[in-house]
Motif scaffolding. Sequence first.
Motif, PDB file in Angstrom:
ATOM      1  N   MET A  17       1.055  -1.636   0.133  1.00 45.84           N
ATOM      2  CA  MET A  17      -0.159   0.182   0.074  1.00 45.84           C
ATOM      3  C   MET A  17       0.657   1.372  -0.086  1.00 45.84           C
ATOM      4  SD  MET A  17      -3.287  -0.112   0.114  1.00 45.84           S
ATOM      5  CE  MET A  17      -3.764   0.672   0.038  1.00 45.84           C
ATOM      6  N   LEU A  18       2.455   1.420   0.263  1.00 46.37           N
ATOM      7  CA  LEU A  18       2.808   2.135   0.969  1.00 46.37           C
ATOM      8  C   LEU A  18       3.632   2.604  -0.796  1.00 46.37           C
ATOM      9  CD1 LEU A  18       3.534   4.348   2.392  1.00 46.37           C
ATOM     10  CD2 LEU A  18       5.678   2.670   3.547  1.00 46.37           C
ATOM     11  N   GLU A  19       3.795   1.884  -1.408  1.00 47.37           N
ATOM     12  CA  GLU A  19       4.521   2.333  -2.334  1.00 47.37           C
ATOM     13  C   GLU A  19       3.583   1.896  -3.591  1.00 47.37           C
ATOM     14  OE1 GLU A  19       5.781  -2.070  -3.404  1.00 47.37           O
ATOM     15  OE2 GLU A  19       7.205  -2.107  -2.215  1.00 47.37           O
ATOM     16  N   GLU A  24       1.346   7.096  -6.088  1.00 49.51           N
ATOM     17  CA  GLU A  24       0.617   8.231  -6.811  1.00 49.51           C
ATOM     18  C   GLU A  24       0.967   9.481  -6.247  1.00 49.51           C
ATOM     19  OE1 GLU A  24      -4.129   8.718  -5.276  1.00 49.51           O
ATOM     20  OE2 GLU A  24      -2.977   6.811  -4.591  1.00 49.51           O
ATOM     21  N   MET A  25       1.858   9.762  -5.275  1.00 46.67           N
ATOM     22  CA  MET A  25       2.167  11.022  -5.187  1.00 46.67           C
ATOM     23  C   MET A  25       3.179  11.553  -5.867  1.00 46.67           C
ATOM     24  SD  MET A  25       4.980  11.783  -1.791  1.00 46.67           S
ATOM     25  CE  MET A  25       6.359  10.884  -2.407  1.00 46.67           C
ATOM     26  N   PHE A  26       4.116  10.780  -6.391  1.00 47.37           N
ATOM     27  CA  PHE A  26       5.252  11.033  -7.770  1.00 47.37           C
ATOM     28  C   PHE A  26       4.177  11.257  -9.189  1.00 47.37           C
ATOM     29  CE2 PHE A  26       8.513   8.494  -5.195  1.00 47.37           C
ATOM     30  CZ  PHE A  26       8.869   9.883  -5.201  1.00 47.37           C
ATOM     31  N   LEU A  27       3.055  10.357  -9.271  1.00 44.69           N
ATOM     32  CA  LEU A  27       2.121  11.252 -10.331  1.00 44.69           C
ATOM     33  C   LEU A  27       1.747  12.329 -10.070  1.00 44.69           C
ATOM     34  CD1 LEU A  27       0.480  10.321 -12.951  1.00 44.69           C
ATOM     35  CD2 LEU A  27      -0.910   9.535 -11.602  1.00 44.69           C
ATOM     36  N   ASN A 107      -0.353   8.748   3.921  1.00 44.82           N
ATOM     37  CA  ASN A 107      -1.744   8.859   3.350  1.00 44.82           C
ATOM     38  C   ASN A 107      -1.987  10.235   3.385  1.00 44.82           C
ATOM     39  OD1 ASN A 107      -2.010   5.919   2.640  1.00 44.82           O
ATOM     40  ND2 ASN A 107      -2.537   5.948   4.701  1.00 44.82           N
ATOM     41  N   ARG A 108      -1.282  11.499   4.241  1.00 40.73           N
ATOM     42  CA  ARG A 108      -1.665  12.688   4.483  1.00 40.73           C
ATOM     43  C   ARG A 108      -1.622  13.633   3.471  1.00 40.73           C
ATOM     44  NH1 ARG A 108       0.025  15.705   9.270  1.00 40.73           N
ATOM     45  NH2 ARG A 108      -0.543  18.032   9.327  1.00 40.73           N
ATOM     46  N   ALA A 109      -0.512  13.267   2.774  1.00 47.33           N
ATOM     47  CA  ALA A 109       0.547  13.693   1.826  1.00 47.33           C
ATOM     48  C   ALA A 109      -0.585  13.927   0.923  1.00 47.33           C
ATOM     49  CB  ALA A 109       1.725  13.286   2.327  1.00 47.33           C
TER      50      ALA A 109
END
Length: 170
Positions: A17-19, A24-27, A107-109
């Motif tokens: 899930m972290l991966e 998603e963050m890098f997208l 998740n918050r970020a």
Amino acid sequence: MLLADKEAVKLRTQLRMLEIRSREMFLYVDNCRAVGTASTVLAGLAFFGLVYTDQDYFKDSHEIAKFCYCLSNTVAMCCGLLVAMACTAITMLGPGLALRGPEGSMNRAVDGMLLEFDQVSVLFHFTVVAFLGVCISYAWLDASVSVYCSTILTVLCLVVQYAVVEQALR
């Protein structure tokens, strides 16, 4: 033994899930950089549109056309700079929170970046609409070849504005 296997499965699931959240963050970071670059270009074009208001064709134009041209250039430039600043903040602060924050900060970020990017997208659409307003007001300055060209350019820009607003409302 069963408890250890259960914990191992739980940790592997959390790692996966972290991966996924990391991708998603890098997208969002990549999308934010692209929008920030495009808005910076639009802001620069709007600035140079204001620089060239000392030309003869501008001085000889109608006051309403000059006012609309300067207003739409200023709005496009300011909105473009706001988008660039917000995109810079998102791309710097979001990954920083994800890396250095307490547990659960990934998740918050990512959720915060999604919310902020939605607001930035609306402001970017407004920047594009303002820049199309620059095109319409420029068409009615005395630099235009004829009234027919001004009318065609106005209709074309209004069609594009309609498409941009429809896209923003989805």
